[in-house]
Design an enzyme around this catalytic site. Structure first.
Site, PDB file in Angstrom:
ATOM      1  N   ASP A  16       0.880  -1.171   0.000  1.00  0.00           N
ATOM      2  CA  ASP A  16       0.000   0.000   0.000  1.00  0.00           C
ATOM      3  C   ASP A  16       0.917   1.219   0.000  1.00  0.00           C
ATOM      4  OD1 ASP A  16      -1.684   2.200   0.808  1.00  0.00           O
ATOM      5  OD2 ASP A  16      -3.112   0.778   1.651  1.00  0.00           O
ATOM      6  N   ILE A  18       0.608   4.011   1.298  1.00  0.00           N
ATOM      7  CA  ILE A  18       0.650   4.741   2.558  1.00  0.00           C
ATOM      8  C   ILE A  18       1.816   4.267   3.414  1.00  0.00           C
ATOM      9  CG2 ILE A  18      -0.765   3.182   3.960  1.00  0.00           C
ATOM     10  CD1 ILE A  18      -0.990   7.037   3.923  1.00  0.00           C
ATOM     11  N   SER A  19       2.330   3.085   3.117  1.00  0.00           N
ATOM     12  CA  SER A  19       3.323   2.419   3.959  1.00  0.00           C
ATOM     13  C   SER A  19       4.748   2.758   3.530  1.00  0.00           C
ATOM     14  CB  SER A  19       3.119   0.895   3.887  1.00  0.00           C
ATOM     15  OG  SER A  19       4.265   0.205   4.334  1.00  0.00           O
ATOM     16  N   PRO A  20       5.529   3.436   4.389  1.00  0.00           N
ATOM     17  CA  PRO A  20       6.910   3.756   4.017  1.00  0.00           C
ATOM     18  C   PRO A  20       7.798   2.520   3.925  1.00  0.00           C
ATOM     19  CG  PRO A  20       6.510   4.322   6.313  1.00  0.00           C
ATOM     20  CD  PRO A  20       5.180   3.940   5.727  1.00  0.00           C
ATOM     21  N   SER A  22       6.752  -0.326   2.857  1.00  0.00           N
ATOM     22  CA  SER A  22       6.449  -0.889   1.539  1.00  0.00           C
ATOM     23  C   SER A  22       7.289  -0.209   0.464  1.00  0.00           C
ATOM     24  CB  SER A  22       4.962  -0.713   1.211  1.00  0.00           C
ATOM     25  OG  SER A  22       4.151  -1.566   1.980  1.00  0.00           O
TER      26      SER A  22
END
EC number: 2.5.1.18
Length: 231
Positions: A16, A18-20, A22
């Protein structure tokens, strides 16, 4: 874990924007795709908010002590891999107000057209949020992302992403993550050539994945070149 038929070992990377972490894992995996041989990689957008809710997990940013450590880890890891990452000052306000479902559905539309285009858009979403402290949640944000990666039919892509089809795909991707007991992002499912599935969580598990797949260990270029110079 269930067995599925596979010709090559495969890595399914659930993420996603939004996930750093990731983002960090994405850049590492992009790098390793050039070094690992005989490995198939799929990048699968899912909705982290639903994964957290279904698993009973809480975002690190919601726990003060964990939030402080997460930011420290982010800075350390980004420096180690030379990834441009700066937490946006408005992040807490944004995650309370917005969801990333719109951005993830944009990626699903682009994936149908061209996988590489989808990957460029994912990187641009991460750069906007985690490098330039810019929003990634609304149509105007999507316009900027799509223009930045050279998409010509910007409005068409945005309108198409609002079709029920893409909401359904995103839900299905998310449910697959939940079914694998995912509780955060990135969630990585490795399918070996014997059909066995091996789940991993986080951006710091690639050394274990390399060992499982008998591939070279991941290292930043400065260390990789340093090793080569000693041989």
């Amino acid at each position: 874990m269930s067995k599925v038929a596979t010709k090559l070992p495969r890595i399914d990377y659930y993420f996603d924007v939004i996930s750093p972490f990731s983002y960090i894992g994405f850049e590492i995996l992009q790098k390793m795709e050039n070094q690992w041989k005989g490995i198939s990689v799929r990048y699968i957008p899912f909705f982290l908010g639903a994964v957290m809710k279904e698993s009973g997990n809480r975002p690190p940013a919601m726990l003060p002590a964990k939030s402080i450590m997460m930011m420290t880890d982010l800075q350390r890891t980004a420096k180690f891999w030379n990834i441009p990452l700066t937490p946006p000052p408005q992040f807490m306000d944004w995650i309370r107000k917005y969801r990333t479902t719109g951005a993830m559905k944009i990626l699903l539309v682009l994936e149908e057209q061209d996988k590489e285009l989808m990957l460029r858009a994912a990187r641009e979403f991460w750069l906007r949020l985690w490098s330039r402290s810019e929003k990634i949640f609304e149509d105007l944000d999507f316009v900027e992302v799509l223009k930045a990666i050279g998409v010509k039919n910007v409005e068409e892509v945005i309108e198409k992403s609002k079709e029920e089809k893409y909401a359904k795909i995103l839900t299905e991707n998310t449910q697959r993550g939940v079914d694998m007991n995912a509780y955060g992002a990135p969630w990585i499912n490795v399918v070996t050539s014997d059909g066995e599935e091996h789940p991993f969580f986080g951006s710091d598990r690639f050394h274990l994945i390399a060992d499982l797949l008998q591939q070279p260990q991941p290292l930043p270029d400065r260390l990789l070149f340093g090793q080569k110079s000693k041989l």
